[in-house]
Design an enzyme around this catalytic site. Structure first.
Site, PDB file in Angstrom:
ATOM      1  N   ASP A 178     -10.251  -4.717  -4.215  1.00  0.00           N
ATOM      2  CA  ASP A 178      -9.677  -3.726  -3.306  1.00  0.00           C
ATOM      3  C   ASP A 178     -10.575  -2.494  -3.249  1.00  0.00           C
ATOM      4  OD1 ASP A 178      -8.065  -1.844  -1.957  1.00  0.00           O
ATOM      5  OD2 ASP A 178      -6.239  -2.753  -2.739  1.00  0.00           O
ATOM      6  N   SER A 216       0.833  -1.197   0.000  1.00  0.00           N
ATOM      7  CA  SER A 216       0.000   0.000   0.000  1.00  0.00           C
ATOM      8  C   SER A 216       0.875   1.257   0.000  1.00  0.00           C
ATOM      9  CB  SER A 216      -0.963  -0.054   1.191  1.00  0.00           C
ATOM     10  OG  SER A 216      -2.000   0.879   1.052  1.00  0.00           O
ATOM     11  N   HIS A 256      -7.952  -5.584  -0.345  1.00  0.00           N
ATOM     12  CA  HIS A 256      -6.688  -4.953   0.037  1.00  0.00           C
ATOM     13  C   HIS A 256      -5.817  -5.915   0.837  1.00  0.00           C
ATOM     14  CE1 HIS A 256      -4.512  -1.125   0.154  1.00  0.00           C
ATOM     15  NE2 HIS A 256      -4.215  -1.360   1.418  1.00  0.00           N
TER      16      HIS A 256
END
Length: 282
Positions: free
Chosen positions: A220, A103, A248
């Site tokens: 996601d 991320s 995610h």
């Protein structure tokens, strides 16, 4: 010792970073994300021991997270964490290293390659943003305040594709980290920081020549999968894998496939790239 390996305190830029240092061989730096309650231990418990069989694995808690210092008034964000990661590499004697970034950690990984291309070997970028998003998941993250019920909502609505992966134990662990003095302030400072425009970022990233593995979850909610597809389009030596039935948190939801892809990538085995129909994913 922890489940990841030896934990050490490293003084970087006048602050103490909590750093896992395990294994021996070519170095891989693992960089976690910047969501409430994020940490190296929470992100890399399963992957780090696998990589440490053949590599030296360095997994720091960013300043403001986990067991690292959380000073108030810091300019938290990509620039700070990039500088500190390079300084940490100097302290640990890493002349060259690969990077796995999750991320926001993936954004830092890319910035490391842009700022010091000769020092970065290979890249794995996971759930990494190219363009800004105003999704409901992003609003939940920005509105979070240290609270158990809010943490449960964030984990279920932002990160997990399968809500069953959000256990009471996980909620409590993430809440406790997010409630540490200075942790919430670090998150809010980061959310308020400026960033390069998508056009500028795309232009910079397209110049990178590093072997890169781009990983993304199809579902996601925080960073739409179109971002991963775009990164793979921009980077001339990037391979893309999109995980079905995962969001995610694909590293946990699709753990065996994720571990196989990453360990193969660093062993020199070509990654098994999944064909992607971009028309259906956008």
């Amino acid at each position: 010792m922890t489940a990841l390996g030896t934990t050490r305190a490293c003084e970087v830029g006048g602050h103490t970073l909590n750093v896992v240092d395990a294994g021996a061989g070519p170095a891989i730096v693992l960089l976690h994300g910047a969501a409430p309650g994020a940490s190296a231990a929470g992100t890399w418990t399963a992957l780090a021991p696998l990589l440490a069989r053949s590599h030296r694995v360095i997994a720091p808690d960013f300043l403001g997270f986990g067991g690292s210092d959380k000073p108030l008034g810091q300019p938290y964000g990509v620039d700070l964490w990039t500088r500190q990661t390079l300084a940490l590499a100097d302290i640990l004697g890493l002349e060259q290293f690969s990077v796995v970034g999750n991320s926001l950690g993936g954004r830092v990984a890319l910035q490391l390659a842009l700022d010091a291309p000769e020092r970065v070997d290979r890249l794995v970028v996971m759930s990494t943003r190219v363009a800004p998003s105003k999704s409901p998941a992003q609003k939940l993250l920005r509105d979070y305040r240290p609270d158990r019920d809010m943490m449960r909502e964030v984990l279920r609505e932002c990160f997990a594709h399968d809500a069953a992966t959000v256990t009471d134990r996980l909620v409590e662990a993430r809440y406790a980290l997010s409630a540490q003095p200075g942790a919430h302030e670090a998150i809010q400072t980061f959310f308020g920081a400026g960033a390069s425009t998508p056009e500028e970022f795309e232009r910079e990233v397209s110049a990178l020549r590093h072997q890169t593995l781009v990983l993304h979850g199809r579902h996601d909610k925080v960073v739409p999968v179109s971002n991963g597809i775009r990164l793979a389009e921009l980077m001339p030596h990037a391979e893309l894998h999109v995980f079905a039935d995962a969001g995610h948190w694909f590293p946990a939801e699709r753990a065996p496939a994720f571990h196989s892809l990453v360990t193969d990538f660093f062993s020199g085995t070509p990654a098994h790239t999944e064909a992607v129909d971009t028309a259906r994913l956008n």
